[in-house]
Design a protein around this motif. Structure first.
Motif, PDB file in Angstrom:
ATOM      1  N   THR A 479      41.965  44.677  47.135  1.00 50.81           N
ATOM      2  CA  THR A 479      42.749  43.491  46.449  1.00 50.81           C
ATOM      3  C   THR A 479      44.013  43.566  46.955  1.00 50.81           C
ATOM      4  N   TRP A 482      45.653  40.923  49.059  1.00 48.97           N
ATOM      5  CA  TRP A 482      46.162  39.552  48.668  1.00 48.97           C
ATOM      6  C   TRP A 482      47.752  39.524  48.706  1.00 48.97           C
ATOM      7  N   ASP A 534      30.413  43.251  52.494  1.00 49.47           N
ATOM      8  CA  ASP A 534      31.021  42.294  53.477  1.00 49.47           C
ATOM      9  C   ASP A 534      32.505  42.343  53.586  1.00 49.47           C
ATOM     10  N   HIS A 535      32.830  43.333  54.115  1.00 48.02           N
ATOM     11  CA  HIS A 535      34.290  43.820  54.147  1.00 48.02           C
ATOM     12  C   HIS A 535      35.118  42.577  54.609  1.00 48.02           C
ATOM     13  N   GLY A 537      34.352  39.455  54.497  1.00 50.18           N
ATOM     14  CA  GLY A 537      34.357  38.387  53.483  1.00 50.18           C
ATOM     15  C   GLY A 537      35.065  38.610  52.288  1.00 50.18           C
ATOM     16  N   LEU A 538      35.223  39.953  52.073  1.00 54.61           N
ATOM     17  CA  LEU A 538      36.223  40.382  51.095  1.00 54.61           C
ATOM     18  C   LEU A 538      37.790  40.176  51.394  1.00 54.61           C
ATOM     19  N   ARG A 540      38.636  38.148  53.605  1.00 53.55           N
ATOM     20  CA  ARG A 540      39.050  36.360  53.584  1.00 53.55           C
ATOM     21  C   ARG A 540      39.253  35.952  52.217  1.00 53.55           C
ATOM     22  N   ALA A 541      38.720  36.640  51.232  1.00 57.45           N
ATOM     23  CA  ALA A 541      38.677  35.987  49.713  1.00 57.45           C
ATOM     24  C   ALA A 541      40.060  36.248  49.251  1.00 57.45           C
ATOM     25  N   GLN A 542      40.669  37.320  49.861  1.00 59.87           N
ATOM     26  CA  GLN A 542      42.163  37.631  49.547  1.00 59.87           C
ATOM     27  C   GLN A 542      43.103  36.887  50.434  1.00 59.87           C
ATOM     28  N   GLY A 543      42.697  36.031  51.371  1.00 58.60           N
ATOM     29  CA  GLY A 543      43.395  35.042  51.879  1.00 58.60           C
ATOM     30  C   GLY A 543      43.919  35.564  53.276  1.00 58.60           C
ATOM     31  N   ASP A 545      42.715  36.824  57.322  1.00 59.39           N
ATOM     32  CA  ASP A 545      41.813  36.414  58.158  1.00 59.39           C
ATOM     33  C   ASP A 545      41.095  37.964  58.674  1.00 59.39           C
TER      34      ASP A 545
END
Length: 593
Positions: A479, A482, A534-535, A537-538, A540-543, A545
């Motif tokens: 995290t 982010w 899913d690294h 994906g994680l 991307r979930a923090q914004g 690419d």
């Protein structure tokens, strides 16, 4: 500063009116540029002062999602600059989250100003329950064993002195984190009298200690007459002039040079006198060089006795003369064993390593009448970087290093972090900022934040910052990304993903061998799979690419090219690289391995 974080209706001419305004004013006066924080009510007064008194400028706040990152980002910033950032943590609970990161920075000997809060200290001001459990009588006791100094000021004037002393202490050699705890009641108390905010120039750190001239002369004599001198180059500055002096010393004395992957780049690893790739643990080539040495000069090598133990059963019986240059003993205490084993030393030198090299060079030049003992022969065993045999179908750990070396080309790249099994022989360090070392205390979750802190420090330098992360390290610090996305901090993150806590697999194998138990069970309770994480994906979930998992070296090369392009355009990027379990350089394990 983000445009949407610019405060409204700020009066830049206003003076301090509250206790916390004094603390904020001291941060600005001492030149702190950034403050990493995770919010909490214990320092709400200080937070208000950063925003509504200072206007969130000089310093600028960086919001983090966890106290791990509040600490690891300033850690990375210090590794890239040699200067402290501020880290603000909430009460005892936020501080306890950040303790591992503070320990990392302590072991890494990096400067950092950690600011916490407690209270209110006066019982009548505490709210029922919450203010009681967030108040501690001696909050500094939580980290006193692995900080250089701490304080809990009791007056506005005490706040001024605490910040001056903290800033002086953390920037003095040997460097390390310091801690100031701000009483919530004092923060929110109106000032009863004007408070002078002094200039920090009269409170600067003292110069790094020099060695006595007779000690410099003795070491110069030893280097001038040694047949096979060896330089161990450990903790070093980022200054180019210091780098050049280390190279000049090796060439003048004809010494072989060994370096550690645990420390920042300190000597060109493709230089002919770099006698082995930088290492975590001494390999066969390094042991050979060490055994042949008749003089070993340690320039602030952190674990000198541990180095000696890797090639001899009895360091005290070594025929080689040993010189050890370090100020590190000034920080040693009885709580942590980060002072390592006590080495046998013929000439102890209590001076800064780079300062000592600057003293030593002219003395040695005088002894040798300016004649360089090194005649141009190479002792460097490094080969051209090559991929593993099955690279078209898979990725071996060393392939990540080789692919990055190939992609680097003429770019100025700063490696902010690498994995524990980094080979070191495919990717060369040629400048002080090429590599920033390991995380100090081997505490997981630091890699992402350290990479972001370094990228923040080097954002406008033209350098590209890259962090090579293990999958376990990334998951515990994910995290932090982010914050990189939020504030536009460009860095390339490459997850060297073996889907395992693989270092511990090797430890379980070692135990099984000693106990004559089945080694094939080493993976149980260690593998990070089924389901696979899913690294990308994680990220991307923090914004951020991201792509992956990539599974072959051609895919990895293409992904690195895309990632570098993103970073050059000012955006962070993550690559999940699925690597085969294993290490390019296996770590040491207790017992049989």
């Amino acid at each position: 500063m983000k445009a949407d974080e610019k405060p409204a209706r700020i009066d830049p001419t206003a003076g301090p009116r509250w206790g916390s305004d004094v603390a904020a004013a001291m941060l600005r006066r001492t030149g702190i540029k950034y403050v990493a924080l995770n919010p909490g009510a214990s320092y709400r007064g200080f937070h208000d002062s950063l925003v509504n008194f200072l206007g969130n400028e000089e310093p600028t706040m960086l919001l983090c999602l966890h106290e791990d990152h509040v600490i690891s980002i300033p850690h990375g910033y210090a590794k890239a600059t040699g200067e402290p950032m501020a880290a603000v943590v909430h009460s005892n609970v936020g501080l306890m989250h950040g303790l591992m990161g503070i320990f990392n920075a302590w072991c890494d000997r990096m400067p950092m100003l950690v600011i916490g809060a407690t209270g209110p200290v006066e019982p009548q001001k505490r709210r029922p329950w919450i203010d009681w459990i967030h108040t501690a009588k001696d909050q500094g006791a939580l980290l006193r064993a692995y900080t250089k100094w701490d304080d809990e000021p009791r007056s506005p004037e005490g706040i001024v002195e605490a910040f001056l002393r903290a800033f002086q202490a953390t920037r003095s050699e040997p460097k390390a984190p310091v801690y100031i705890c701000l009483d919530a009641g004092l923060q929110e108390k109106a000032l009863e009298r004007p408070i002078a905010i002094p200039s920090p120039e009269r409170y600067s750190p003292a110069a790094t200690p020099h060695a006595p001239q007779e000690v410099v002369a003795r070491v110069a004599d030893l280097l001038a007459t040694a047949d096979n001198p060896l330089l161990l180059v450990g903790r070093s500055s980022l200054r180019q002039e210091d780098w050049d002096r280390r190279v000049a010393l090796a060439e003048l004395s004809g010494a072989s040079v060994l370096t550690s992957i645990k420390e920042r780049a300190c000597f060109p690893t493709d230089h002919p006198l770099s006698a082995a790739a930088p290492f975590f643990w001494v390999g066969p080539r390094g042991k050979e060089v060490a055994r042949e040495a008749d003089l070993i000069v340690s320039l602030d090598w952190p674990d000198l006795n541990g180095f000696l133990q890797q090639f001899t059963d009895n360091p005290d019986a070594l025929a080689a003369r040993i010189v050890h240059v370090s100020l590190d003993s000034q920080l040693h205490n009885g709580w942590s064993m980060d002072y390592f084993g006590l080495p046998p030393v013929d000439v102890p030198v209590a001076a800064g390593a780079d300062v000592f090299v600057a003293q030593l060079l002219p003395e040695l030049q005088s002894r040798l009448s300016g004649r360089r003992r090194w005649q141009g022969e190479t002792r460097n065993p490094a080969k051209e970087p090559a991929y593993s045999d099955d690279s078209a179908n898979s990725i071996a750990p060393r392939d990540v290093e080789a692919a990055l070396a190939k992609a680097r080309g003429d770019l100025q790249v700063t490696l902010a972090h690498v994995t524990i099994g980094w080979a070191g022989d495919a990717y060369h360090f040629r400048e002080p900022l090429d590599f920033l070392g390991h995380d100090g205390g081997a505490g997981l979750a630091a890699g992402p934040g350290i990479t972001i802190g370094a990228a923040l420090a080097l954002k406008d330098s033209g350098r590209i910052v890259v962090g090579i992360l293990g999958d376990g390290d990334f998951m515990q610090g994910a995290t932090a990304l982010w914050t990189a996305a939020r504030y536009g901090i460009p860095a390339l993150f490459v997850v060297s993903n073996n889907r395992s806590n693989f270092n511990d697999e090797l430890h379980q194998e070692a135990v099984a061998r000693v106990r004559n138990r089945p080694v094939e069970n080493r993976w149980i309770g260690q593998r990070i799979d089924g389901p696979a994480l899913d690294h990308a994906g994680l990220a991307r979930a923090q914004g951020v690419d991201a792509e992956g998992p990539v599974t072959t070296v051609p895919e990895l090369e293409a992904a690195i090219a895309r990632g570098l392009a993103h970073v050059r355009h000012g955006r962070p990027y993550l690559i999940d690289a699925l690597v085969k379990p294993g290490y390019a350089n296996p770590p040491l394990s207790r017992g049989k391995s």
